[in-house]
Motif scaffolding. Structure first.
Motif, PDB file in Angstrom:
ATOM      1  N   LEU A 128       0.811  -1.215   0.000  1.00 34.40           N
ATOM      2  CA  LEU A 128       0.000   0.000   0.000  1.00 34.40           C
ATOM      3  C   LEU A 128       0.847   1.270   0.000  1.00 34.40           C
ATOM      4  O   LEU A 128       0.372   2.346  -0.380  1.00 34.40           O
ATOM      5  N   ARG A 129       2.101   1.180   0.406  1.00 34.06           N
ATOM      6  CA  ARG A 129       2.980   2.352   0.431  1.00 34.06           C
ATOM      7  C   ARG A 129       3.708   2.574  -0.895  1.00 34.06           C
ATOM      8  O   ARG A 129       4.397   3.589  -1.053  1.00 34.06           O
ATOM      9  N   ARG A 130       3.566   1.640  -1.820  1.00 36.01           N
ATOM     10  CA  ARG A 130       4.207   1.846  -3.119  1.00 36.01           C
ATOM     11  C   ARG A 130       3.608   3.076  -3.803  1.00 36.01           C
ATOM     12  O   ARG A 130       2.390   3.275  -3.817  1.00 36.01           O
ATOM     13  N   LYS A 131       4.468   3.892  -4.400  1.00 36.24           N
ATOM     14  CA  LYS A 131       3.979   5.089  -5.091  1.00 36.24           C
ATOM     15  C   LYS A 131       3.097   4.733  -6.277  1.00 36.24           C
ATOM     16  O   LYS A 131       2.241   5.518  -6.685  1.00 36.24           O
ATOM     17  N   SER A 132       3.298   3.555  -6.815  1.00 37.62           N
ATOM     18  CA  SER A 132       2.516   3.130  -7.982  1.00 37.62           C
ATOM     19  C   SER A 132       1.159   2.542  -7.610  1.00 37.62           C
ATOM     20  O   SER A 132       0.337   2.277  -8.481  1.00 37.62           O
ATOM     21  N   TYR A 133       0.906   2.335  -6.306  1.00 37.21           N
ATOM     22  CA  TYR A 133      -0.336   1.683  -5.902  1.00 37.21           C
ATOM     23  C   TYR A 133      -1.532   2.598  -6.131  1.00 37.21           C
ATOM     24  O   TYR A 133      -1.515   3.774  -5.777  1.00 37.21           O
ATOM     25  N   ARG A 134      -2.600   2.032  -6.713  1.00 36.57           N
ATOM     26  CA  ARG A 134      -3.859   2.745  -6.933  1.00 36.57           C
ATOM     27  C   ARG A 134      -4.953   2.010  -6.180  1.00 36.57           C
ATOM     28  O   ARG A 134      -5.145   0.817  -6.360  1.00 36.57           O
ATOM     29  N   CYS A 135      -5.677   2.749  -5.375  1.00 31.80           N
ATOM     30  CA  CYS A 135      -6.645   2.147  -4.464  1.00 31.80           C
ATOM     31  C   CYS A 135      -7.873   1.611  -5.197  1.00 31.80           C
ATOM     32  O   CYS A 135      -8.447   2.283  -6.064  1.00 31.80           O
ATOM     33  N   ALA A 136      -8.285   0.406  -4.847  1.00 32.69           N
ATOM     34  CA  ALA A 136      -9.543  -0.214  -5.254  1.00 32.69           C
ATOM     35  C   ALA A 136      -9.877  -1.239  -4.187  1.00 32.69           C
ATOM     36  O   ALA A 136      -8.969  -1.748  -3.502  1.00 32.69           O
ATOM     37  N   PRO A 137     -11.145  -1.557  -3.973  1.00 31.59           N
ATOM     38  CA  PRO A 137     -11.507  -2.490  -2.898  1.00 31.59           C
ATOM     39  C   PRO A 137     -10.750  -3.809  -2.991  1.00 31.59           C
ATOM     40  O   PRO A 137     -10.593  -4.385  -4.066  1.00 31.59           O
ATOM     41  N   ILE A 138     -10.271  -4.280  -1.850  1.00 32.32           N
ATOM     42  CA  ILE A 138      -9.606  -5.577  -1.748  1.00 32.32           C
ATOM     43  C   ILE A 138     -10.638  -6.596  -1.264  1.00 32.32           C
ATOM     44  O   ILE A 138     -11.361  -6.337  -0.294  1.00 32.32           O
ATOM     45  N   ALA A 139     -10.701  -7.729  -1.930  1.00 31.85           N
ATOM     46  CA  ALA A 139     -11.625  -8.798  -1.543  1.00 31.85           C
ATOM     47  C   ALA A 139     -10.878  -9.826  -0.696  1.00 31.85           C
ATOM     48  O   ALA A 139      -9.790 -10.264  -1.058  1.00 31.85           O
ATOM     49  N   ILE A 140     -11.477 -10.221   0.419  1.00 33.38           N
ATOM     50  CA  ILE A 140     -10.893 -11.242   1.293  1.00 33.38           C
ATOM     51  C   ILE A 140     -11.938 -12.327   1.541  1.00 33.38           C
ATOM     52  O   ILE A 140     -13.092 -12.026   1.842  1.00 33.38           O
ATOM     53  N   GLY A 141     -11.526 -13.576   1.399  1.00 31.58           N
ATOM     54  CA  GLY A 141     -12.451 -14.685   1.597  1.00 31.58           C
ATOM     55  C   GLY A 141     -13.005 -15.248   0.318  1.00 31.58           C
ATOM     56  O   GLY A 141     -13.946 -16.046   0.333  1.00 31.58           O
ATOM     57  N   THR A 142     -12.426 -14.852  -0.805  1.00 34.76           N
ATOM     58  CA  THR A 142     -12.921 -15.328  -2.096  1.00 34.76           C
ATOM     59  C   THR A 142     -12.315 -16.667  -2.485  1.00 34.76           C
ATOM     60  O   THR A 142     -12.753 -17.289  -3.452  1.00 34.76           O
ATOM     61  N   ASN A 143     -11.292 -17.107  -1.767  1.00 34.58           N
ATOM     62  CA  ASN A 143     -10.656 -18.397  -2.039  1.00 34.58           C
ATOM     63  C   ASN A 143     -10.790 -19.279  -0.796  1.00 34.58           C
ATOM     64  O   ASN A 143     -11.673 -20.116  -0.721  1.00 34.58           O
ATOM     65  N   THR A 144      -9.934 -19.100   0.190  1.00 33.22           N
ATOM     66  CA  THR A 144     -10.102 -19.797   1.461  1.00 33.22           C
ATOM     67  C   THR A 144     -10.608 -18.818   2.505  1.00 33.22           C
ATOM     68  O   THR A 144     -10.435 -17.606   2.377  1.00 33.22           O
ATOM     69  N   ASP A 145     -11.237 -19.342   3.544  1.00 28.87           N
ATOM     70  CA  ASP A 145     -11.918 -18.488   4.521  1.00 28.87           C
ATOM     71  C   ASP A 145     -10.920 -17.829   5.467  1.00 28.87           C
ATOM     72  O   ASP A 145     -10.139 -18.515   6.131  1.00 28.87           O
TER      73      ASP A 145
END
Length: 367
Positions: A128-145
């Motif tokens: 998240l601290r990378r200058k190139s990072y662009r924010c968009a929602p992160i999904a968690i739980g889409t593979n393993t719980d």
């Protein structure tokens, strides 16, 4: 599958531990003339008295934590998986084949030989601290719980949420666990800023069926109670009727949506059963062991909804299937969702608040 299934393991989903698709040799049971009379599996009410198959956890030394995808039928482009493998043991889990990459079985290994990522919070913060990072929602739980049983002690998911909170980063969570309510103290303030949505996956309301289908996941009642607790705390919660299994769980669609609406869920989704790679044999084996009277019917309806096969990977079809059976299920879901106030709506999260928190020694911004 032509061989007879193994004896079910108490409190585990997969019946067997067949080798993965990349292994050089496979194992099949063959009668050798010395077999004894078949041993009847222990009745489920006696399972608690049997020795358990213990869970083993290893460290995953991944050097990155964000997984990216460009699939047009998935509403997110990045996700996080704090764990590999899942102790919930859902026999239908489409993540099972990933254990074959590790030289392990997508069967019992997937739910008993797990990998944790303790560095996940630190890796996420670096990303998240990378200058190139662009924010968009992160999904968690889409593979393993992320809230599977070992999270209670490891607390990796909580560490990830703490980073996302500090960075004002939006996140969506899908889980089958009531443990998500442990993190209400983090999720509620994020919800006030439109930074989080949670979905509880609910396959069946039948406790007996859930006990063998998803043996270590939270009970249906506990998941409904979790939805209510989240909503009462101001956290928007949805229900995922997933997967829908024809002739086994599809008759519960309307009832699941009704109970979820009573608990406060404001949105809903559904996914048709997916059986890619090794999951086909694992699921068929499970059916013939636990539901032998309807196995052929279930498998026939799946084939009718997958163009004569057990799975289609094509975008736009893999989640919903096709044909009259899948279409009927989809129509029933949409009608019920409309009836209970869960029609599709704009559920976008706010990405404008994203800010890496200042660190000691950082130069202050002029504006």
């Amino acid at each position: 599958m032509t061989t007879a299934p193994d004896t079910p393991t108490p409190k585990r989903g997969a019946v067997s531990n067949a080798v993965g698709r990349y292994e050089r040799f496979t194992r099949e049971r063959e009668p050798d003339g010395w077999e004894q009379a078949p041993v009847e599996p222990a009745p489920e009410e006696d399972w608690d008295a049997l020795p358990p198959l213990r869970t083993h956890v290893q460290r995953d030394a991944s050097r990155s934590i964000l997984a990216r995808n460009t699939s047009p039928d998935i509403p997110f482009d990045r996700s996080i998986n704090p764990y590999r493998g899942c102790e919930h043991g859902c026999v239908y889990c489409f993540a099972r084949p990933t254990h074959a990459y590790l030289g392990l079985s997508p069967g019992l290994d997937f739910e008993s030989r797990l990998f944790e990522k303790p560095d996940a919070p630190a890796l996420l913060e670096a990303e998240l601290r990378r200058k190139s990072y662009r924010c968009a929602p992160i999904a968690i739980g889409t593979n393993t719980d992320p809230y599977q049983p070992i999270e209670r002690d490891r607390r990796i998911m909580r560490g990830v949420l703490e980073v996302l909170r500090d960075y004002h980063h939006p996140v969506t969570i899908v889980t089958k666990s009531a443990l998500v309510t442990r993190d209400i103290d983090i999720l509620a303030p994020m919800a006030e800023q439109r930074l989080v949505r949670v979905a509880l996956s609910l396959t069946t309301l039948d406790r007996g069926l859930q006990r063998v289908l998803e043996p270590r996941a939270a009970t249906p009642g506990a998941r409904l109670a979790a939805i209510k607790a989240l909503v009462d705390a101001g956290i928007p919660a949805a229900v995922m009727v997933a997967p829908v299994i024809p002739a086994l769980t599809d008759h519960e669609i309307e009832r699941i949506l009704e109970k979820a609406a009573e608990a406060g869920a404001d949105a809903a989704g559904w996914i048709f059963l997916r059986l890619p790679l090794e999951i086909r044999d694992l699921f068929e084996e499970w059916l013939r062991t636990h539901k032998p009277d309807r196995a052929e019917r279930v498998l026939s309806l799946i084939r009718q909804s997958r163009d004569g096969t057990y799975y289609q990977s094509a975008w736009g079809k893999r989640m919903t299937g096709e044909g009259p059976i899948a279409q009927m299920i989809g129509n029933r879901f949409r009608i019920a969702a409309r009836r209970f106030g869960m029609e599709p709506r704009d559920l976008a999260l706010d990405t404008s608040l994203f800010r890496p928190p200042p660190r000691k020694g950082d130069q202050l911004a002029l504006l």
